[in-house]
Scaffold this motif. Structure first.
Motif, PDB file in Angstrom:
ATOM      1  N   GLN A 171     -57.635 -47.011 -13.039  1.00 30.61           N
ATOM      2  CA  GLN A 171     -56.756 -47.926 -13.766  1.00 30.61           C
ATOM      3  C   GLN A 171     -55.315 -47.897 -13.237  1.00 30.61           C
ATOM      4  O   GLN A 171     -54.377 -47.670 -13.995  1.00 30.61           O
ATOM      5  CB  GLN A 171     -56.805 -47.648 -15.264  1.00 30.61           C
ATOM      6  N   PRO A 172     -55.132 -48.167 -11.944  1.00 27.77           N
ATOM      7  CA  PRO A 172     -53.775 -48.135 -11.386  1.00 27.77           C
ATOM      8  C   PRO A 172     -52.848 -49.167 -12.020  1.00 27.77           C
ATOM      9  O   PRO A 172     -51.637 -48.954 -12.095  1.00 27.77           O
ATOM     10  CB  PRO A 172     -53.978 -48.409  -9.895  1.00 27.77           C
ATOM     11  N   GLN A 173     -53.401 -50.280 -12.498  1.00 28.60           N
ATOM     12  CA  GLN A 173     -52.578 -51.317 -13.122  1.00 28.60           C
ATOM     13  C   GLN A 173     -51.879 -50.808 -14.382  1.00 28.60           C
ATOM     14  O   GLN A 173     -50.851 -51.345 -14.782  1.00 28.60           O
ATOM     15  CB  GLN A 173     -53.408 -52.563 -13.426  1.00 28.60           C
ATOM     16  N   ALA A 174     -52.399 -49.770 -15.007  1.00 29.83           N
ATOM     17  CA  ALA A 174     -51.800 -49.221 -16.226  1.00 29.83           C
ATOM     18  C   ALA A 174     -50.423 -48.620 -15.967  1.00 29.83           C
ATOM     19  O   ALA A 174     -49.647 -48.433 -16.891  1.00 29.83           O
ATOM     20  CB  ALA A 174     -52.727 -48.165 -16.833  1.00 29.83           C
ATOM     21  N   PHE A 175     -50.118 -48.338 -14.706  1.00 32.30           N
ATOM     22  CA  PHE A 175     -48.860 -47.673 -14.364  1.00 32.30           C
ATOM     23  C   PHE A 175     -47.818 -48.635 -13.796  1.00 32.30           C
ATOM     24  O   PHE A 175     -46.766 -48.201 -13.345  1.00 32.30           O
ATOM     25  CB  PHE A 175     -49.129 -46.526 -13.393  1.00 32.30           C
ATOM     26  N   GLN A 176     -48.111 -49.929 -13.821  1.00 31.37           N
ATOM     27  CA  GLN A 176     -47.142 -50.902 -13.334  1.00 31.37           C
ATOM     28  C   GLN A 176     -45.946 -50.910 -14.275  1.00 31.37           C
ATOM     29  O   GLN A 176     -46.095 -51.079 -15.483  1.00 31.37           O
ATOM     30  CB  GLN A 176     -47.766 -52.296 -13.265  1.00 31.37           C
ATOM     31  N   ASN A 177     -44.764 -50.696 -13.693  1.00 28.20           N
ATOM     32  CA  ASN A 177     -43.589 -50.698 -14.545  1.00 28.20           C
ATOM     33  C   ASN A 177     -42.774 -51.969 -14.339  1.00 28.20           C
ATOM     34  O   ASN A 177     -42.974 -52.706 -13.385  1.00 28.20           O
ATOM     35  CB  ASN A 177     -42.754 -49.437 -14.358  1.00 28.20           C
ATOM     36  N   ILE A 178     -41.880 -52.186 -15.258  1.00 33.36           N
ATOM     37  CA  ILE A 178     -41.033 -53.369 -15.241  1.00 33.36           C
ATOM     38  C   ILE A 178     -39.633 -52.915 -14.858  1.00 33.36           C
ATOM     39  O   ILE A 178     -38.935 -52.300 -15.665  1.00 33.36           O
ATOM     40  CB  ILE A 178     -41.074 -54.076 -16.610  1.00 33.36           C
TER      41      ILE A 178
END
Length: 189
Positions: A171-178
């Motif tokens: 789940q790498p997308q869970a760590f996308q930051n803004i």
């Protein structure tokens, strides 16, 4: 897993890539960013506190909020030190305010992957995400000494503390930051 873990949402950054706006308070789908993080953390923890260096009155409407106890702007490590010092539990989890899609099993997986270490952090299989971590309070004193020496690099501190990486490859997308206004705009579509 211990019966009590405190969660600290790191909202104290300068947000230079956001034009200096307080990132935690920026709206995403009608809620401030930090609240998205809190909503995902709440079922995983017993207590949530905030590390913030401005807009404390606004943050304190929802959760206890503390400014850095270490003088000067020392980055996320200062917020982590503050969280360790203010926590009433032995174990403290940290997450930044700009990762609104963090894993809903973050705390359980960090706990189970710690292998007796006093510090563990998330890794998506490509990149380390050291601001998403679980630390024992005994880390506070060595962290304060690290900061007093003028060191500011989180991964360097974790290397010295023999921190363990816990992998979230699926789940790498869970760590996308803004980080930027365009990141925020992209997530609001």
């Amino acid at each position: 897993m211990p019966t009590a873990i405190t969660g600290v949402i790191l909202c104290g950054g300068q947000a230079t890539r956001m034009g200096g706006n307080d990132k935690g308070l920026l709206p995403l789908h009608g809620k401030p960013l930090y609240q998205h993080v809190a909503d995902r953390l709440q079922p995983q923890l017993t207590t949530i506190i905030l590390s913030a260096n401005r807009n404390l009155a606004e943050y304190r409407q929802a959760y206890p909020a503390y400014t850095d106890t270490f003088p000067g702007f020392a980055g996320p490590l200062a917020g982590i030190l503050t969280g360790l010092q203010k926590s009433e539990t032995e174990w403290v989890a940290f997450v930044p305010c700009d990762v609104p899609f963090l894993p809903t099993d973050l705390i359980a997986r960090l706990w189970s992957g710690r292998q007796q270490a006093a510090a563990v952090y998330a890794h998506d299989g490509v990149r380390a995400h050291p601001t998403l971590c679980l630390l024992h309070r005994r880390i506070a004193q060595p962290l304060e000494q690290f900061l007093q020496r003028g060191d500011r690099k989180l991964m360097l501190f974790f290397e010295q503390a023999e921190a363990q990486a816990v992998y979230f490859r699926e789940q790498p997308q869970a760590f996308q930051n803004i980080n930027t206004p365009s990141d925020l705009q992209e997530r609001t579509r």
